[in-house]
Design a protein around this motif. Structure first.
Motif, PDB file in Angstrom:
ATOM      1  N   ARG A  99      36.089  72.581  31.699  1.00 47.87           N
ATOM      2  CA  ARG A  99      37.466  72.109  31.910  1.00 47.87           C
ATOM      3  C   ARG A  99      37.384  70.659  32.396  1.00 47.87           C
ATOM      4  O   ARG A  99      37.091  70.400  33.562  1.00 47.87           O
ATOM      5  N   ILE A 100      37.641  69.742  31.473  1.00 46.69           N
ATOM      6  CA  ILE A 100      37.386  68.331  31.706  1.00 46.69           C
ATOM      7  C   ILE A 100      38.695  67.560  31.823  1.00 46.69           C
ATOM      8  O   ILE A 100      39.620  67.758  31.015  1.00 46.69           O
ATOM      9  N   ALA A 101      38.758  66.679  32.799  1.00 51.30           N
ATOM     10  CA  ALA A 101      39.848  65.706  32.888  1.00 51.30           C
ATOM     11  C   ALA A 101      39.276  64.324  32.625  1.00 51.30           C
ATOM     12  O   ALA A 101      38.150  64.022  33.037  1.00 51.30           O
ATOM     13  N   VAL A 102      40.039  63.490  31.928  1.00 52.10           N
ATOM     14  CA  VAL A 102      39.642  62.098  31.718  1.00 52.10           C
ATOM     15  C   VAL A 102      40.699  61.207  32.346  1.00 52.10           C
ATOM     16  O   VAL A 102      41.883  61.325  32.052  1.00 52.10           O
ATOM     17  N   ALA A 103      40.260  60.351  33.259  1.00 56.50           N
ATOM     18  CA  ALA A 103      41.141  59.335  33.831  1.00 56.50           C
ATOM     19  C   ALA A 103      41.092  58.139  32.896  1.00 56.50           C
ATOM     20  O   ALA A 103      40.025  57.559  32.667  1.00 56.50           O
ATOM     21  N   LEU A 109      44.155  66.854  39.490  1.00 57.20           N
ATOM     22  CA  LEU A 109      42.869  67.518  39.237  1.00 57.20           C
ATOM     23  C   LEU A 109      42.869  68.927  39.819  1.00 57.20           C
ATOM     24  O   LEU A 109      42.373  69.872  39.193  1.00 57.20           O
ATOM     25  N   VAL A 110      43.405  69.072  41.014  1.00 54.95           N
ATOM     26  CA  VAL A 110      43.499  70.390  41.639  1.00 54.95           C
ATOM     27  C   VAL A 110      44.432  71.289  40.838  1.00 54.95           C
ATOM     28  O   VAL A 110      44.120  72.454  40.545  1.00 54.95           O
ATOM     29  N   ASP A 111      45.586  70.755  40.450  1.00 62.57           N
ATOM     30  CA  ASP A 111      46.576  71.549  39.718  1.00 62.57           C
ATOM     31  C   ASP A 111      46.016  72.063  38.391  1.00 62.57           C
ATOM     32  O   ASP A 111      46.310  73.192  37.977  1.00 62.57           O
ATOM     33  N   ALA A 133      35.286  68.840  35.912  1.00 64.92           N
ATOM     34  CA  ALA A 133      34.679  67.511  35.798  1.00 64.92           C
ATOM     35  C   ALA A 133      35.758  66.477  35.550  1.00 64.92           C
ATOM     36  O   ALA A 133      36.738  66.745  34.837  1.00 64.92           O
ATOM     37  N   LEU A 134      35.581  65.308  36.139  1.00 65.23           N
ATOM     38  CA  LEU A 134      36.462  64.170  35.916  1.00 65.23           C
ATOM     39  C   LEU A 134      35.625  63.045  35.320  1.00 65.23           C
ATOM     40  O   LEU A 134      34.622  62.623  35.912  1.00 65.23           O
TER      41      LEU A 134
END
Length: 380
Positions: A165-169, A211-213, A218-219
């Motif tokens: 589960r990846i987030a990209v800033a 990110l928490v929500d 990984a960010l």
């Protein structure tokens, strides 16, 4: 390639030019595009220029190009595509045999398109954007690997680490958008997901809440350095809710000492891509030591890319002459020993330039126990 040994004294371009002109000779001129002022990534530009200049010095120490000195004509792009296009126009009009360099992908894309239109050979050192040109070009070649090649390896690393589960800033950019697409296309079939968080609308604190929500594991920092990367890292490191979150930087921001200086231990443990073999051979070791002396610090992979670029062009100039069409026609026949392995160019599916396929790829981070030391986490 006939290069000087450690004990040979390399003539500077100016010294060699003076001697050559005294005997009726002339210089062979190469244009060089490098980001040397803000908003360009100045630290990367400094390393790239050190590699370019060292190789020119060594070529001239080995009697240049058939007795003619090689001269590097440097232009600062400052990460500005329009400035780069104007530089290509100027360098082409001034009679350079070829153009080398550039670090920023969006800038290199503009420079490559202009070089193609003008019929000037361009050997790109460090920019990785797959779509460096929109149509197949005989004029453009590249030493750096394509973004899709390196970033797919990074996606494989994330899966291997159990990070799905990846987030990209992100910031608005063709380069960042391309990176996001590569990651999503490679991760989704493996059960991964990618959510985009726009740093132009989210403060670092609001980004932490997002990110928490989203429950990400990984960010990835698809943003510029030092802003907004530095405050984002500080905010995430200071948020106890995100203690288990992996921060990654596939574009390589932690490679340079400015990152460690700004963030200290907060900047460690952040995996990034770099294009070096696990162990350098004798040539790479020698060049690395010379670059260290020039830079006053360990050479980054970008400095090696600069050295390799000029070394390739010098061999082409010796073997095929200084005519621009002859240089462009030589790309498929190049065979040069670079600092990171043998360099040859080929046509690679989906890539419209002559491509070295591929420079070695590593995923590394700075050791949390010793931030000045790099740990190799994955090789491809």
């Amino acid at each position: 390639m006939n290069t000087p040994t450690n004990t040979q004294s390399a003539l500077s371009a100016a010294e060699f030019t003076e001697r050559s002109e005294g005997s009726g000779g002339s210089t062979v001129r190469l244009g060089a595009l490098v980001p040397l002022t803000r908003p360009g990534w100045v630290e990367a530009g400094r390393h790239l220029l050190a590699g370019l200049e060292l190789a020119v010095s060594e070529v001239n120490g080995a009697c240049g190009i058939d007795g003619r000195p090689l001269e590097l004509v440097v232009r600062d792009t400052a990460a500005d595509p329009e400035r780069a296009a104007a530089a290509v126009d100027e360098l082409a009009a001034s009679g350079v045999a070829a153009i080398a360099g550039e670090y920023h992908s969006v800038v290199a894309r503009t420079a490559a398109a202009r070089a193609h239109a003008l019929g000037v050979p361009f050997l790109c050192s460090s920019a990785v954007l797959d779509a460096l040109v929109d149509e197949p070009s005989e004029w453009v070649a590249r030493v750096a690997p394509a973004q899709s090649h390196g970033w797919r390896a990074y996606a494989d690393f994330l899966v291997g680490e159990g990070r799905h589960r990846i987030a990209v800033a992100t910031q608005p950019s063709v380069y960042w958008a391309s990176g996001t697409r590569i990651l999503r296309d490679h991760l989704t079939p493996r059960g991964g997901s990618v959510v985009e968080l726009d740093t132009n609308t989210l403060t670092p604190e609001a980004l932490c809440d997002a990110l928490v929500d989203h429950g990400v594991t990984a960010l990835l920092l698809l943003v510029g350095h030092p802003e907004p990367a530095t405050p984002i890292v500080r905010a995430v490191r200071g948020d106890s809710r995100l203690a288990d979150l992996l921060i990654g930087a596939p574009a390589g921001q932690p490679e340079f000492t400015g990152w460690a200086t700004a963030l200290g231990r907060d900047g460690a443990g952040i995996p990034f891509l770099r294009y070096l073999p696990e162990h350098l051979g004798p040539l790479g070791e020698r060049v690395g030591k010379e670059l260290h002396q020039r830079l006053g610090e360990a050479a980054s992979f970008v400095a090696f890319e600069g050295w390799d670029t000029v070394t390739v062009l010098a061999e082409v100039l010796r073997s095929h002459g200084t005519d621009r069409e002859a240089i462009a026609e030589s790309w498929p026949r190049v065979a040069v020993e670079g600092t990171r392995g043998p360099i040859r160019f080929s046509r690679t599916p989906g890539i419209n330039v002559w491509q070295w396929a591929w420079a070695p790829v590593q995923i590394v981070d700075r050791d949390p126990a010793e931030p000045d030391r790099f740990r190799i986490l994955h090789t491809d």
